[in-house]
Design a protein around this motif. Structure first.
Motif, PDB file in Angstrom:
ATOM      1  N   ARG A   2       0.843  -1.199   0.000  1.00 42.61           N
ATOM      2  CA  ARG A   2       0.000   0.000   0.000  1.00 42.61           C
ATOM      3  C   ARG A   2       0.885   1.259   0.000  1.00 42.61           C
ATOM      4  NH1 ARG A   2      -5.629  -0.227   1.929  1.00 42.61           N
ATOM      5  NH2 ARG A   2      -6.174  -2.397   2.294  1.00 42.61           N
ATOM      6  N   SER A   3       0.447   2.269  -0.694  1.00 41.41           N
ATOM      7  CA  SER A   3       1.094   3.566  -0.680  1.00 41.41           C
ATOM      8  C   SER A   3       0.506   4.358   0.489  1.00 41.41           C
ATOM      9  CB  SER A   3       0.834   4.279  -2.006  1.00 41.41           C
ATOM     10  OG  SER A   3       1.442   5.539  -1.995  1.00 41.41           O
ATOM     11  N   SER A   4       1.357   4.989   1.298  1.00 42.21           N
ATOM     12  CA  SER A   4       0.858   5.638   2.508  1.00 42.21           C
ATOM     13  C   SER A   4       1.049   7.153   2.480  1.00 42.21           C
ATOM     14  CB  SER A   4       1.524   5.042   3.754  1.00 42.21           C
ATOM     15  OG  SER A   4       2.891   5.360   3.780  1.00 42.21           O
ATOM     16  N   LEU A   5       0.146   7.818   3.172  1.00 44.95           N
ATOM     17  CA  LEU A   5       0.170   9.269   3.318  1.00 44.95           C
ATOM     18  C   LEU A   5       0.127   9.571   4.810  1.00 44.95           C
ATOM     19  CD1 LEU A   5      -0.090  12.181   2.152  1.00 44.95           C
ATOM     20  CD2 LEU A   5      -2.574  11.790   2.080  1.00 44.95           C
ATOM     21  N   ASP A   6       1.126  10.298   5.292  1.00 45.12           N
ATOM     22  CA  ASP A   6       1.225  10.662   6.702  1.00 45.12           C
ATOM     23  C   ASP A   6       0.976  12.168   6.809  1.00 45.12           C
ATOM     24  OD1 ASP A   6       1.836  10.961   9.398  1.00 45.12           O
ATOM     25  OD2 ASP A   6       3.778   9.956   9.280  1.00 45.12           O
ATOM     26  N   LEU A   7      -0.257  12.544   7.194  1.00 46.47           N
ATOM     27  CA  LEU A   7      -0.632  13.950   7.336  1.00 46.47           C
ATOM     28  C   LEU A   7      -0.339  14.419   8.762  1.00 46.47           C
ATOM     29  CD1 LEU A   7      -4.090  13.717   5.529  1.00 46.47           C
ATOM     30  CD2 LEU A   7      -1.983  14.728   4.611  1.00 46.47           C
ATOM     31  N   PHE A   8       0.044  15.683   8.902  1.00 46.64           N
ATOM     32  CA  PHE A   8       0.456  16.213  10.211  1.00 46.64           C
ATOM     33  C   PHE A   8       1.574  15.301  10.738  1.00 46.64           C
ATOM     34  CE2 PHE A   8      -4.114  16.906   9.673  1.00 46.64           C
ATOM     35  CZ  PHE A   8      -4.233  18.277   9.817  1.00 46.64           C
ATOM     36  N   ALA A   9       2.575  15.069   9.917  1.00 50.96           N
ATOM     37  CA  ALA A   9       3.540  13.981  10.108  1.00 50.96           C
ATOM     38  C   ALA A   9       4.415  14.091  11.350  1.00 50.96           C
ATOM     39  CB  ALA A   9       4.411  13.832   8.864  1.00 50.96           C
ATOM     40  N   GLY A  10       4.707  15.289  11.842  1.00 54.20           N
ATOM     41  CA  GLY A  10       5.534  15.416  13.044  1.00 54.20           C
ATOM     42  C   GLY A  10       6.913  14.817  12.861  1.00 54.20           C
ATOM     43  N   SER A  11       7.182  13.683  13.502  1.00 53.66           N
ATOM     44  CA  SER A  11       8.470  12.993  13.372  1.00 53.66           C
ATOM     45  C   SER A  11       8.484  12.020  12.196  1.00 53.66           C
ATOM     46  CB  SER A  11       8.781  12.219  14.654  1.00 53.66           C
ATOM     47  OG  SER A  11       7.824  11.179  14.830  1.00 53.66           O
ATOM     48  N   GLY A  12       7.307  11.757  11.622  1.00 49.93           N
ATOM     49  CA  GLY A  12       7.203  10.783  10.536  1.00 49.93           C
ATOM     50  C   GLY A  12       7.005   9.358  11.011  1.00 49.93           C
ATOM     51  N   ALA A  13       6.708   9.192  12.305  1.00 49.37           N
ATOM     52  CA  ALA A  13       6.646   7.849  12.892  1.00 49.37           C
ATOM     53  C   ALA A  13       5.655   6.925  12.187  1.00 49.37           C
ATOM     54  CB  ALA A  13       6.305   7.943  14.376  1.00 49.37           C
ATOM     55  N   PHE A  14       4.447   7.413  11.872  1.00 47.61           N
ATOM     56  CA  PHE A  14       3.465   6.538  11.230  1.00 47.61           C
ATOM     57  C   PHE A  14       3.924   6.115   9.837  1.00 47.61           C
ATOM     58  CE2 PHE A  14       0.056   7.795  14.298  1.00 47.61           C
ATOM     59  CZ  PHE A  14      -0.370   6.518  14.604  1.00 47.61           C
ATOM     60  N   GLY A  15       4.383   7.068   9.044  1.00 45.90           N
ATOM     61  CA  GLY A  15       4.837   6.736   7.689  1.00 45.90           C
ATOM     62  C   GLY A  15       6.048   5.827   7.691  1.00 45.90           C
ATOM     63  N   ILE A  16       6.976   6.063   8.604  1.00 36.82           N
ATOM     64  CA  ILE A  16       8.171   5.211   8.708  1.00 36.82           C
ATOM     65  C   ILE A  16       7.774   3.811   9.156  1.00 36.82           C
ATOM     66  CG2 ILE A  16      10.346   4.858   9.954  1.00 36.82           C
ATOM     67  CD1 ILE A  16      10.641   7.973   9.948  1.00 36.82           C
ATOM     68  N   GLU A  17       6.864   3.732  10.111  1.00 42.29           N
ATOM     69  CA  GLU A  17       6.365   2.421  10.562  1.00 42.29           C
ATOM     70  C   GLU A  17       5.720   1.677   9.394  1.00 42.29           C
ATOM     71  OE1 GLU A  17       6.125  -0.476  13.346  1.00 42.29           O
ATOM     72  OE2 GLU A  17       6.518   1.531  14.142  1.00 42.29           O
ATOM     73  N   ALA A  18       4.969   2.399   8.569  1.00 41.54           N
ATOM     74  CA  ALA A  18       4.331   1.779   7.398  1.00 41.54           C
ATOM     75  C   ALA A  18       5.393   1.246   6.437  1.00 41.54           C
ATOM     76  CB  ALA A  18       3.418   2.777   6.701  1.00 41.54           C
ATOM     77  N   LEU A  19       6.431   2.028   6.160  1.00 45.67           N
ATOM     78  CA  LEU A  19       7.515   1.555   5.290  1.00 45.67           C
ATOM     79  C   LEU A  19       8.198   0.332   5.893  1.00 45.67           C
ATOM     80  CD1 LEU A  19       9.132   4.953   4.212  1.00 45.67           C
ATOM     81  CD2 LEU A  19       7.926   3.326   2.726  1.00 45.67           C
ATOM     82  N   SER A  20       8.404   0.361   7.197  1.00 46.63           N
ATOM     83  CA  SER A  20       9.034  -0.758   7.886  1.00 46.63           C
ATOM     84  C   SER A  20       8.226  -2.038   7.728  1.00 46.63           C
ATOM     85  CB  SER A  20       9.199  -0.420   9.377  1.00 46.63           C
ATOM     86  OG  SER A  20       9.840  -1.461  10.074  1.00 46.63           O
ATOM     87  N   ARG A  21       6.911  -1.890   7.626  1.00 45.21           N
ATOM     88  CA  ARG A  21       6.009  -3.043   7.534  1.00 45.21           C
ATOM     89  C   ARG A  21       5.597  -3.373   6.102  1.00 45.21           C
ATOM     90  NH1 ARG A  21       3.031  -3.994  12.710  1.00 45.21           N
ATOM     91  NH2 ARG A  21       4.110  -2.784  14.274  1.00 45.21           N
ATOM     92  N   GLY A  22       6.286  -2.786   5.116  1.00 50.14           N
ATOM     93  CA  GLY A  22       6.076  -3.205   3.731  1.00 50.14           C
ATOM     94  C   GLY A  22       5.273  -2.279   2.845  1.00 50.14           C
ATOM     95  N   ALA A  23       4.933  -1.081   3.316  1.00 49.48           N
ATOM     96  CA  ALA A  23       4.254  -0.127   2.440  1.00 49.48           C
ATOM     97  C   ALA A  23       5.155   0.167   1.242  1.00 49.48           C
ATOM     98  CB  ALA A  23       3.924   1.162   3.189  1.00 49.48           C
ATOM     99  N   SER A  24       4.557   0.368   0.092  1.00 51.76           N
ATOM    100  CA  SER A  24       5.338   0.570  -1.131  1.00 51.76           C
ATOM    101  C   SER A  24       5.972   1.951  -1.197  1.00 51.76           C
ATOM    102  CB  SER A  24       4.445   0.372  -2.360  1.00 51.76           C
ATOM    103  OG  SER A  24       3.391   1.318  -2.356  1.00 51.76           O
ATOM    104  N   GLN A  25       5.390   2.915  -0.512  1.00 53.59           N
ATOM    105  CA  GLN A  25       5.846   4.295  -0.592  1.00 53.59           C
ATOM    106  C   GLN A  25       5.218   5.062   0.553  1.00 53.59           C
ATOM    107  OE1 GLN A  25       3.768   7.072  -1.330  1.00 53.59           O
ATOM    108  NE2 GLN A  25       5.318   8.578  -1.795  1.00 53.59           N
ATOM    109  N   ALA A  26       5.848   6.162   0.960  1.00 54.66           N
ATOM    110  CA  ALA A  26       5.276   7.025   1.993  1.00 54.66           C
ATOM    111  C   ALA A  26       5.446   8.483   1.599  1.00 54.66           C
ATOM    112  CB  ALA A  26       5.928   6.783   3.352  1.00 54.66           C
ATOM    113  N   THR A  27       4.371   9.226   1.710  1.00 42.31           N
ATOM    114  CA  THR A  27       4.410  10.671   1.521  1.00 42.31           C
ATOM    115  C   THR A  27       4.128  11.308   2.874  1.00 42.31           C
ATOM    116  OG1 THR A  27       3.700  10.560  -0.786  1.00 42.31           O
ATOM    117  CG2 THR A  27       3.319  12.649   0.362  1.00 42.31           C
ATOM    118  N   PHE A  28       5.014  12.198   3.275  1.00 43.67           N
ATOM    119  CA  PHE A  28       4.906  12.886   4.562  1.00 43.67           C
ATOM    120  C   PHE A  28       4.514  14.333   4.304  1.00 43.67           C
ATOM    121  CE2 PHE A  28       8.017   9.529   4.883  1.00 43.67           C
ATOM    122  CZ  PHE A  28       7.720   8.899   6.079  1.00 43.67           C
TER     123      PHE A  28
END
Length: 184
Positions: A42-68
């Protein structure tokens, strides 16, 4: 703060210094990803990203891409530092310095459609509901997308959504995690 699971499990990430942010507790992030299940591809979008923790966690768990998306320069710099420290390839992420509410028209012009959205806006400002209305209005989500809204228990998310269906909700003290699914 640490990454909970996946490829970067147990690795530490920084939180921005001198910025009033409210990082999501590890146990809440872990609960969110347990609720989501398999997010690989899944491609992920991290809105109000702060440290980027949610998007980075998604990448760590196999997300195809992350936009912060983050409007604070210190937070943007912290996200970039965290991604570089973990050795995440630049072609797997995009960092946009912008307001999460006003970025939707820009994202709609891009070919990418997101299968997973995280939003953890500041509490007490009705931002979560406004952001959900925007996500419902702009064509940036792929079919069957999941939207994770972290919000204060007294912040209502009620609206007349055309394509978003509330699927799950969990309470963690004053914090509520509400998961929406895009339906066609």
């Amino acid at each position: 703060m640490r990454i909970i699971g996946g490829e970067y499990r147990s690795r530490l990430i920084s939180i921005p210094k001198g910025v009033a942010i409210r990082p999501t507790q590890d146990k809440v992030r872990e609960a969110v990803f347990n609720l989501l299940g398999d997010i690989a591809g899944r491609s992920s979008l991290d809105l109000f990203a702060g440290s980027g923790a949610f998007g980075i966690e998604a990448l760590s768990r196999g997300a195809s891409q992350a936009t912060f998306v983050e409007n604070n320069l210190r937070c943007v710099q912290t996200i970039r530092t965290n991604l570089e420290a973990l050795g995440i390839a630049e072609d797997l992420y995009n960092i946009i310095k912008a307001n999460s509410l006003s970025v939707m028209p820009r994202l709609e012009k891009e070919p990418e459609r997101f299968g997973l959205v995280f939003m953890d806006p500041p509490y007490y400002r009705d931002l979560a509901r406004k952001c959900l209305i925007n996500l419902d209005s702009y064509d940036i989500l792929s079919p069957n997308s999941l939207i994770v809204a972290e919000h204060f228990k007294k912040d209502g998310l009620e609206a007349d959504f055309r394509t978003l269906f509330k699927e799950k909700e969990r309470n963690y003290g004053g914090t509520v995690i509400t998961i929406f699914r895009k339906i066609i």
